[in-house]
Design a protein around this motif. Structure first.
Motif, mmCIF file in Angstrom:
data_model
loop_
_atom_site.group_PDB
_atom_site.id
_atom_site.type_symbol
_atom_site.label_atom_id
_atom_site.label_comp_id
_atom_site.label_asym_id
_atom_site.label_seq_id
_atom_site.Cartn_x
_atom_site.Cartn_y
_atom_site.Cartn_z
ATOM 1 N N TYR A 9 -3.098 4.192 -18.189
ATOM 2 C CA TYR A 9 -2.705 4.749 -16.900
ATOM 3 C C TYR A 9 -3.864 5.504 -16.261
ATOM 4 O O TYR A 9 -4.150 5.333 -15.069
ATOM 5 N N VAL A 10 -4.563 6.300 -17.033
ATOM 6 C CA VAL A 10 -5.683 7.080 -16.507
ATOM 7 C C VAL A 10 -6.808 6.145 -16.054
ATOM 8 O O VAL A 10 -7.408 6.356 -14.985
ATOM 9 N N ALA A 15 -9.716 3.583 -11.511
ATOM 10 C CA ALA A 15 -10.177 2.393 -10.792
ATOM 11 C C ALA A 15 -9.591 2.340 -9.380
ATOM 12 O O ALA A 15 -10.281 1.968 -8.426
ATOM 13 N N GLN A 16 -8.339 2.726 -9.243
ATOM 14 C CA GLN A 16 -7.710 2.753 -7.921
ATOM 15 C C GLN A 16 -8.382 3.782 -7.015
ATOM 16 O O GLN A 16 -8.627 3.511 -5.836
ATOM 17 N N GLU A 59 2.679 7.764 -6.079
ATOM 18 C CA GLU A 59 2.384 7.838 -7.515
ATOM 19 C C GLU A 59 2.581 6.514 -8.251
ATOM 20 O O GLU A 59 2.037 6.325 -9.321
ATOM 21 N N ASP A 60 3.364 5.600 -7.693
ATOM 22 C CA ASP A 60 3.647 4.332 -8.365
ATOM 23 C C ASP A 60 2.393 3.457 -8.355
ATOM 24 O O ASP A 60 1.813 3.181 -7.306
ATOM 25 N N VAL A 61 1.978 3.002 -9.518
ATOM 26 C CA VAL A 61 0.735 2.249 -9.671
ATOM 27 C C VAL A 61 0.797 0.915 -8.921
ATOM 28 O O VAL A 61 -0.175 0.513 -8.266
ATOM 29 N N ARG A 66 -0.684 -2.424 -4.093
ATOM 30 C CA ARG A 66 -0.277 -3.157 -2.892
ATOM 31 C C ARG A 66 -0.875 -2.530 -1.642
ATOM 32 O O ARG A 66 -1.374 -3.244 -0.760
ATOM 33 N N LEU A 67 -0.871 -1.192 -1.557
ATOM 34 C CA LEU A 67 -1.449 -0.507 -0.403
ATOM 35 C C LEU A 67 -2.958 -0.755 -0.300
ATOM 36 O O LEU A 67 -3.492 -0.964 0.803
#
Length: 119
Positions: A9-10, A15-16, A59-61, A66-67
């Protein structure tokens, strides 16, 4: 969350964040290409910042992915067809304008000091 899941997750969130930062900087630079005057650029830059800030608390990965994909598609669609390039940068009008001197020609940059040595 287990250690592996939290590490995943981290890493994905890092990366995001990097993709969002790169997208924002590219879009901001491209906004400068579209604006004719600085005062127009400032209002466009504020509108761009508001678009990014509107989704800051998601917060949703999967939603974030998608954004980001939507933002990159929008950026590619509205990218300037003829961006400004600094004249002395690669692709600019002054880049490598003067040819390299031929072999055997020596250029001396001592600016008149050779005359003082002859005296």
């Amino acid at each position: 969350m287990s250690g592996v899941a939290s590490a995943w997750y981290v890493a994905r969130r890092a990366a995001q964040k990097e993709r969002v930062r790169i997208l924002y900087r590219r879009a901001l630079r491209d906004t400068l290409n579209w604006a004719v005057h600085r005062h127009l650029f400032y209002s466009d830059a504020d509108a761009l910042r508001e678009r990014f800030e509107a989704n800051k608390h998601v917060e949703d990965v999967e939603t974030i992915d998608r954004l980001i994909a939507d933002g990159e598609a929008s950026y590619n669609k509205w990218r300037h067809p003829d961006p400004y390039i600094v004249p002395w940068a690669p692709g600019g009008s002054k880049f490598n304008r003067n040819p390299v001197p031929p072999e055997g020609i020596e250029i001396v940059y001592d600016y008149g000091k050779e005359e003082a040595e002859l005296i």
